[in-house]
Design an enzyme around this catalytic site. Structure first.
Site, mmCIF file in Angstrom:
data_model
loop_
_atom_site.group_PDB
_atom_site.id
_atom_site.type_symbol
_atom_site.label_atom_id
_atom_site.label_comp_id
_atom_site.label_asym_id
_atom_site.label_seq_id
_atom_site.Cartn_x
_atom_site.Cartn_y
_atom_site.Cartn_z
ATOM 1 N N ASP A 222 0.817 -1.207 0.000
ATOM 2 C CA ASP A 222 0.000 0.000 0.000
ATOM 3 C C ASP A 222 0.856 1.264 0.000
ATOM 4 O OD1 ASP A 222 -2.618 1.318 0.434
ATOM 5 O OD2 ASP A 222 -1.751 1.889 2.358
ATOM 6 N N GLU A 290 1.756 -0.352 -4.922
ATOM 7 C CA GLU A 290 0.813 0.707 -5.226
ATOM 8 C C GLU A 290 1.520 2.050 -5.103
ATOM 9 O OE1 GLU A 290 -3.312 2.710 -3.658
ATOM 10 O OE2 GLU A 290 -1.635 2.428 -2.305
HETATM 11 C C1 LIG Z 1 -5.705 1.675 -3.510
HETATM 12 C C2 LIG Z 1 -5.409 1.705 -2.051
HETATM 13 O O1 LIG Z 1 -5.245 0.701 -1.430
HETATM 14 N N1 LIG Z 1 -5.370 2.883 -1.476
HETATM 15 C C3 LIG Z 1 -5.094 3.054 -0.090
HETATM 16 C C4 LIG Z 1 -3.816 3.785 0.055
HETATM 17 O O2 LIG Z 1 -3.496 3.976 1.387
HETATM 18 C C5 LIG Z 1 -4.451 4.726 2.082
HETATM 19 C C6 LIG Z 1 -3.953 4.805 3.484
HETATM 20 O O3 LIG Z 1 -3.503 3.558 3.918
HETATM 21 C C7 LIG Z 1 -5.837 4.118 1.992
HETATM 22 O O4 LIG Z 1 -6.779 5.019 2.501
HETATM 23 C C8 LIG Z 1 -6.189 3.839 0.560
HETATM 24 O O5 LIG Z 1 -7.390 3.142 0.484
#
Ligand SMILES: CC(=O)N[C@H]1CO[C@H](CO)[C@@H](O)[C@@H]1O
Ligand SMILES: *[C@@H]1O[C@H](CO)[C@@H](O)[C@H](O)[C@H]1NC(C)=O
Ligand SMILES: *[C@@H]1O[C@H](CO)[C@@H](O)[C@H](O)[C@H]1NC(C)=O
Ligand SMILES: *[C@@H]1O[C@H](CO)[C@@H](O)[C@H](O)[C@H]1NC(C)=O
Ligand SMILES: *[C@@H]1O[C@H](CO)[C@@H](O)[C@H](O)[C@H]1NC(C)=O
Ligand SMILES: *[C@@H]1O[C@H](CO)[C@@H](O)[C@H](O)[C@H]1NC(C)=O
Ligand SMILES: *[C@@H]1O[C@H](CO)[C@@H](O)[C@H](O)[C@H]1NC(C)=O
Ligand SMILES: *[C@@H]1O[C@H](CO)[C@@H](O)[C@H](O)[C@H]1NC(C)=O
Ligand SMILES: *[C@@H]1O[C@H](CO)[C@@H](O)[C@H](O)[C@H]1NC(C)=O
Ligand SMILES: *[C@@H]1O[C@H](CO)[C@@H](O)[C@H](O)[C@H]1NC(C)=O
Ligand SMILES: [Ca+2]
Ligand SMILES: [Ca+2]
Length: 595
Positions: A222, A290
């Site tokens: 993440d 990500e």
């Molecule tokens: C796509 C995804 O997983 N987004 C996450 C990125 O991180 C933030 C904080 O941990 C999340 O709020 C998002 O959903």
């Protein structure tokens, strides 16, 4: 003899799906399960692990190989599990560790790979580490990013710098207990961990090993781009794109994102994953990243050991108003042409942070986009519900639960809310779309579930789901797994790509997608190897040309927003040939090993 037969079957199965030179993950189809929303087993209105286990057959039926679970760890659920209070335990909402172990065991028995979400950037403020850090207990005092603040000329202490959180407002919160500020790039309940502290680095490695030991196949990491920040805490420059000084987009994130130290941590994780495989079974454990960074900084994750960073080009670089040329250049070529040597491509249409494909594009484009996602080279990533073309549901202010929207007011919450794309999976026409026996669910079920659901699409002769299944079946053929790719613009609105094997032009596949709301007639002449006559192998649901129709290479009618997969014949001759070849090979193998 029984042993020999099993061996033969295994050999047959693997020959048809995996080339010896490619590892399992390089052609895998990934499916993202948002656990709260997929299947509720106990009627509390929230999805859970036993629910997921009970529906795994759906993934097998859909031709999916790998599923990724969004966070299921212990959490106060301020950010629905992305605020973790214990990285090695399961939140009771989702079940127990036994439920998790059972899920993994069932997944293995079905041949499915399991990927866990790793959230390394921050923990919950309720995590024991943060509680001890607040109290200044060693070695935890330095586990988070603390700062004494800036002293103004008149003696007032204020925030260290101008950094802004993704959810709006300063990224710093004052702790009166510690008499200092802590950094949070997300909500104030999600303090950023300090990767300049060696204990933190080691803690996260231990967490990775903990889950590998429970039998998982890798991690989706993440928000990796925010892992490490500049150690001198400089102000970030203004972006000039908005006047709202509380908006994350107000600044350019030169010092809070894409720091080279982040990539160095990633390289250490890769080493850990490789060592782990080497110590155990030599089966690669993967890491998918990500990062909403620019192309250069996103692709750089490959160089530092990521198996692949998510390719968000279909989410961030193009939308429903993009021309076919823009889609080709910005979303397809930009990625394929800039990949490092031998890197594995990947394609992502959506996730729990973005509008659903049917809503971000149009319902008519769902099949054509799935064709692109599943038939281009490399890994495909499908968000749950996209196999049936689920749509966003508008959620009232009262029902809104996403912190990113709840931070706003009743007039502005909608454009910030991620809830519309997180509604329960639409299995059938029973209570709550078959998601839960409870009529009330954590987010309302989309009101279109009586017509838009999996059961209806299984019953229908033609449906998004049937197209999806045909695509995942085709995806397992050698031509899609290993074939070359050639992407061409055939007209202002139609993109066509071919997948071909050098050994056999017979097997070539041509995928045409029309990005305009009108019929276009195009010629495949630009593809020199295209045969004179072709057959529609798969067609999107509203295509005027349907599967089985013969077409001429010089004139193919692609109806509004349609997608077409063309081949030389409707038979997949390749599979038959391969099976025969495999049998011969297997027999040779058995004989040579004197079974
Ligand atoms: C796509 C995804 O997983 N987004 C996450 C990125 O991180 C933030 C904080 O941990 C999340 O709020 C998002 O959903
Ligand atoms: C049904 O779900 C609601 C929340 O949506 C919850 O308050 C209620 O307790 C649930 N009912 C049962 C029987 O668990
Ligand atoms: C996390 O939970 C596990 C299992 O309940 C427990 O053994 C462990 O000590 C917890 N870790 C932390 C850091 O709280
Ligand atoms: C922050 O303040 C504490 C105590 O007030 C002090 O010990 C520490 O050295 C300060 N840190 C920095 C970087 O100035
Ligand atoms: C100190 O200066 C800041 C910025 O100029 C101002 O916002 C604040 O009110 C001042 N505090 C006091 C106690 O004068
Ligand atoms: C993994 O591969 C290495 C190198 O080929 C080999 O030495 C080792 O024995 C293998 N380990 C297992 C468990 O197969
Ligand atoms: C991408 O981001 C990096 C790091 O912020 C920056 O140095 C680079 O100039 C950016 N590249 C482009 C093409 O914007
Ligand atoms: C790419 O793969 C080929 C074939 O496996 C290999 O010879 C080559 O060294 C690889 N290139 C890089 C940069 O890894
Ligand atoms: C297909 O066409 C029918 C009839 O024109 C229309 O009602 C439906 O919305 C279309 N569906 C899709 C997914 O294109
Ligand atoms: C496509 O065209 C049809 C007929 O002209 C129209 O009804 C429909 O709203 C259009 N769809 C989109 C997404 O523009
Ligand atoms: Ca439940
Ligand atoms: Ca960070």
């Amino acid at each position: 003899m029984k042993g020999v037969r099993i061996l033969l079957l295994v050999a047959l199965a693997s020959w048809n799906s995996v080339n010896a030179d490619l590892e399992w993950w390089q052609t895998t189809s990934v499916y993202q399960i948002y656990p709260r929303s997929w299947k509720d087993s106990d009627g509390d209105g929230i999805g859970d692990l036993p629910g997921i286990e009970s529906k795994l057959q759906h993934l097998v039926d859909s031709g999916i190989d790998t599923f990724w679970l969004s966070p299921i760890y212990e959490s106060p659920m301020v950010d629905f599990g992305y605020d973790i209070s214990n990285f090695t335990s399961i939140d009771p909402i989702f079940g127990t560790m036994d439920d998790f172990d059972n899920l993994v065991a069932t997944a293995k028995s079905l041949g499915l790979k399991v990927i866990m979400d790793l959230v390394p950037n921050h923990s919950s403020d309720e995590h024991e580490w943060f509680v001890k850090s607040l109290a200044g207990t060693e070695p935890y005092s330095d586990y988070y990013v603390w700062h004494n603040g800036t002293e103004l000329e008149n003696g007032t202490i204020t925030v260290p710098n101008n950094w802004i959180s993704f959810f709006g407002g300063s990224a710093w919160t004052w702790s009166s207990a510690r008499q200092a500020y802590y950094l949070h790039q997300y909500t104030e309940e999600q303090p950023d961990l300090n990767y300049r502290n060696e204990y933190v680095v080691q803690e996260m490695k231990d967490i990775i090993e903990f889950w590998l030991d429970r039998g998982i196949d890798g991690f989706r990491v993440d928000t990796i781009m925010t892992l490490v920040e500049d150690a001198s805490f400089p102000d970030e420059p203004l972006s000039g794109t908005t006047d709202d000084s509380t908006d994350h987009d107000y600044l350019l994130h030169y010092y809070t994102e894409d720091q080279i130290e982040t990539y160095e941590v990633v390289a250490e994780w890769r080493e850990l994953l490789d060592d782990y495989a080497f110590k155990t079974d030599n089966v690669t454990r993967i890491m998918m990243m990500e990062a909403y960074s620019n192309l250069t900084m996103t692709l750089l994750y490959y160089d530092y050991g990521a198996h692949f960073p998510f390719n968000f080009r279909f989410i961030r670089s193009v939308d429903s108003s993009s021309t076919a040329q823009e889609v080709k250049e910005l979303a397809i070529d930009a990625w394929l042409d800039n990949l490092p040597d031998n890197a594995t491509a990947d394609w992502v249409l959506g996730n729990h942070d973005n509008s659903r494909v049917a809503s971000r594009y149009t319902p008519e484009q769902v099949d054509a986009l799935n064709m692109i996602n599943l038939l281009l080279p490399g890994v495909s990533v499908t968000y749950y519900g996209e196999e049936i073309g689920m749509e966003d549901e508008s959620i009232s202010w009262e029902d809104t639960v996403d912190p990113q929207a709840c931070n706003q007011d009743e007039d502005s919450y909608e454009s910030n809310s991620r809830d519309p794309a997180r509604t329960p999976m639409q299995w059938d026409t029973t209570t709550s779309a078959g998601f839960s026996t409870n009529e009330s669910t954590w987010l309302p079920v989309n009101s279109n579930y009586l017509t838009l659901n999996l059961a209806a699409q299984i019953d229908a002769d033609v449906s998004h789901y049937k197209v999806f299944q045909d695509l995942t079946t085709l995806r397992k053929e050698t031509v899609i797994q290993e074939g070359t790719v050639n992407v061409q613009l055939l007209s202002d609105n139609v993109i066509c790509f071919s997948r071909e094997l050098e050994s056999s032009s017979e097997d070539a596949v041509f995928v045409l997608t029309n990005f305009a709301n009108n019929t276009e007639t195009v010629s495949l002449d630009v593809f020199e190897n295209a045969p004179d006559s072709l057959v529609v192998y798969i067609a999107s649901v509203n295509s005027t040309l349907t599967a089985g129709t013969a077409v001429s290479r010089s004139s193919v009618e692609v109806s509004a927003y349609a997608g077409l997969v063309l081949r030389t014949s409707t038979e997949s001759s390749a599979n038959v040939l391969i099976s025969t070849a495999t049998l011969t090979l297997c027999m040779a193998f058995l004989v040579s090993h004197q079974f």
